[in-house]
Motif scaffolding. Structure first.
Motif, PDB file in Angstrom:
ATOM      1  N   LEU A   1       0.816  -1.213   0.000  1.00 38.45           N
ATOM      2  CA  LEU A   1       0.000   0.000   0.000  1.00 38.45           C
ATOM      3  C   LEU A   1       0.850   1.264   0.000  1.00 38.45           C
ATOM      4  O   LEU A   1       1.810   1.394   0.758  1.00 38.45           O
ATOM      5  N   HIS A   2       0.474   2.193  -0.860  1.00 39.47           N
ATOM      6  CA  HIS A   2       1.099   3.517  -0.916  1.00 39.47           C
ATOM      7  C   HIS A   2       0.064   4.492  -1.470  1.00 39.47           C
ATOM      8  O   HIS A   2      -0.888   4.080  -2.138  1.00 39.47           O
ATOM      9  N   PRO A   3       0.206   5.782  -1.177  1.00 42.30           N
ATOM     10  CA  PRO A   3      -0.738   6.753  -1.730  1.00 42.30           C
ATOM     11  C   PRO A   3      -0.782   6.659  -3.255  1.00 42.30           C
ATOM     12  O   PRO A   3       0.254   6.642  -3.928  1.00 42.30           O
ATOM     13  N   GLY A   4      -1.991   6.561  -3.786  1.00 41.17           N
ATOM     14  CA  GLY A   4      -2.155   6.455  -5.233  1.00 41.17           C
ATOM     15  C   GLY A   4      -2.100   5.038  -5.754  1.00 41.17           C
ATOM     16  O   GLY A   4      -2.030   4.836  -6.971  1.00 41.17           O
ATOM     17  N   SER A   5      -2.134   4.053  -4.854  1.00 43.17           N
ATOM     18  CA  SER A   5      -2.059   2.649  -5.283  1.00 43.17           C
ATOM     19  C   SER A   5      -3.105   2.321  -6.343  1.00 43.17           C
ATOM     20  O   SER A   5      -4.294   2.605  -6.179  1.00 43.17           O
ATOM     21  N   ASN A   6      -2.646   1.714  -7.424  1.00 42.77           N
ATOM     22  CA  ASN A   6      -3.499   1.214  -8.493  1.00 42.77           C
ATOM     23  C   ASN A   6      -3.600  -0.294  -8.252  1.00 42.77           C
ATOM     24  O   ASN A   6      -2.701  -1.058  -8.598  1.00 42.77           O
ATOM     25  N   ILE A   7      -4.688  -0.713  -7.590  1.00 43.58           N
ATOM     26  CA  ILE A   7      -4.778  -2.065  -7.036  1.00 43.58           C
ATOM     27  C   ILE A   7      -5.396  -3.032  -8.053  1.00 43.58           C
ATOM     28  O   ILE A   7      -6.528  -2.841  -8.507  1.00 43.58           O
ATOM     29  N   LEU A   8      -4.648  -4.083  -8.372  1.00 39.75           N
ATOM     30  CA  LEU A   8      -5.098  -5.119  -9.297  1.00 39.75           C
ATOM     31  C   LEU A   8      -5.745  -6.265  -8.529  1.00 39.75           C
ATOM     32  O   LEU A   8      -5.123  -6.883  -7.676  1.00 39.75           O
ATOM     33  N   MET A   9      -7.003  -6.527  -8.856  1.00 42.27           N
ATOM     34  CA  MET A   9      -7.722  -7.676  -8.304  1.00 42.27           C
ATOM     35  C   MET A   9      -8.459  -8.374  -9.442  1.00 42.27           C
ATOM     36  O   MET A   9      -8.432  -7.920 -10.585  1.00 42.27           O
ATOM     37  N   HIS A  10      -9.097  -9.483  -9.106  1.00 43.24           N
ATOM     38  CA  HIS A  10      -9.812 -10.263 -10.113  1.00 43.24           C
ATOM     39  C   HIS A  10     -11.178 -10.693  -9.586  1.00 43.24           C
ATOM     40  O   HIS A  10     -11.419 -10.677  -8.372  1.00 43.24           O
ATOM     41  N   GLU A  11     -12.002 -11.104 -10.513  1.00 40.11           N
ATOM     42  CA  GLU A  11     -13.317 -11.637 -10.174  1.00 40.11           C
ATOM     43  C   GLU A  11     -13.133 -13.094  -9.744  1.00 40.11           C
ATOM     44  O   GLU A  11     -13.253 -14.021 -10.546  1.00 40.11           O
ATOM     45  N   LEU A  12     -12.776 -13.272  -8.464  1.00 43.73           N
ATOM     46  CA  LEU A  12     -12.501 -14.590  -7.894  1.00 43.73           C
ATOM     47  C   LEU A  12     -13.219 -14.714  -6.544  1.00 43.73           C
ATOM     48  O   LEU A  12     -13.384 -13.716  -5.842  1.00 43.73           O
ATOM     49  N   PRO A  13     -13.638 -15.913  -6.153  1.00 39.88           N
ATOM     50  CA  PRO A  13     -14.425 -16.061  -4.918  1.00 39.88           C
ATOM     51  C   PRO A  13     -13.719 -15.530  -3.679  1.00 39.88           C
ATOM     52  O   PRO A  13     -14.353 -14.887  -2.829  1.00 39.88           O
ATOM     53  N   TRP A  14     -12.417 -15.769  -3.556  1.00 41.02           N
ATOM     54  CA  TRP A  14     -11.696 -15.317  -2.350  1.00 41.02           C
ATOM     55  C   TRP A  14     -11.480 -13.809  -2.350  1.00 41.02           C
ATOM     56  O   TRP A  14     -11.381 -13.204  -1.287  1.00 41.02           O
ATOM     57  N   THR A  15     -11.461 -13.209  -3.526  1.00 41.56           N
ATOM     58  CA  THR A  15     -11.380 -11.749  -3.598  1.00 41.56           C
ATOM     59  C   THR A  15     -12.723 -11.137  -3.216  1.00 41.56           C
ATOM     60  O   THR A  15     -12.782 -10.123  -2.513  1.00 41.56           O
ATOM     61  N   VAL A  16     -13.794 -11.751  -3.683  1.00 36.05           N
ATOM     62  CA  VAL A  16     -15.134 -11.313  -3.272  1.00 36.05           C
ATOM     63  C   VAL A  16     -15.247 -11.355  -1.753  1.00 36.05           C
ATOM     64  O   VAL A  16     -15.729 -10.408  -1.118  1.00 36.05           O
TER      65      VAL A  16
END
Length: 207
Positions: free
Chosen positions: A164-179
């Motif tokens: 984490l840092h100011p301005g973080s461009n966070i990559l996630m996916h459509e996955l059950p554990w991310t939900v």
């Protein structure tokens, strides 16, 4: 957005402690998408859903659902393949075909592009720019796609917080554990003083 794909404020009155939320590789599953969007709504957050054209073609109603719930559609190429390994014309078609099918379904073209695997080159960047889109990869990877994180919402959260840092461009996916991770993740980000940037506020010319 700077050259490292970090969100930077335009002026001193804009909070620096923001993050950009993004979800790749959809649309896949109605239940998962609705759950993600319910959590985003709970936190008054907007996100970019970077979609693959082949998935949109199979389930156009899911694309419309994301748009109708006031989230933002991004272009993630037609197939989830390495565009850098294609000819310039093949890679360009991967971009423009998504632009067209998205416009056909929701009436507007995406304004953001992310290449599969973050893999691109100058020719691809030029093709994206011709379409009026902002090219980006990410600056904070949740690693939710990695086998070490599978079925581990806690790992998704920790991976994001570790980077984490100011301005973080966070990559996630459509996955059950991310939900499953999202509500707690956004709550923790808020507790750390972060807010969620509306992608529509991002300038489309990278710096």
């Amino acid at each position: 957005m700077n050259s490292s794909y970090v969100i930077k404020p335009n002026d001193e009155s804009t909070p620096a402690k923001v993050v950009l939320l993004t979800f790749d590789d959809g649309p896949k599953d109605e239940k998962m998408i609705n759950s993600l969007m319910d959590t985003l709504d709970k936190h008054h957050a907007k996100a970019i859903f970077f979609v693959n054209g082949n998935r949109v073609k199979r389930q156009p109603k899911l694309l419309k659902m994301i748009h109708d719930r006031d989230q933002i559609i991004g272009n993630h190429a037609w197939d989830h393949e390495d565009l850098q390994k294609m000819s310039s014309s093949e890679a360009k078609k991967q971009v423009t075909d998504v632009q067209q099918i998205v416009k056909d379904i929701i009436g507007e073209k995406p304004q953001f592009f992310r290449p599969p695997f973050g893999s691109g080159n100058e020719a691809l960047k030029d093709a994206v720019k011709e379409e009026g889109m902002l090219y980006m990869t990410w600056s904070n990877g949740s690693l939710d796609w990695d086998k070490s994180t599978k079925n581990r919402p806690d790992k998704v959260i920790q991976n994001v917080l570790d980077q984490l840092h100011p301005g973080s461009n966070i990559l996630m996916h459509e996955l059950p554990w991310t939900v499953d991770a999202l509500d707690e993740l956004l709550t923790l980000l808020e507790k750390k003083g972060y807010s969620f940037v509306d992608p529509r506020a991002i300038e489309l010319q990278s710096r």
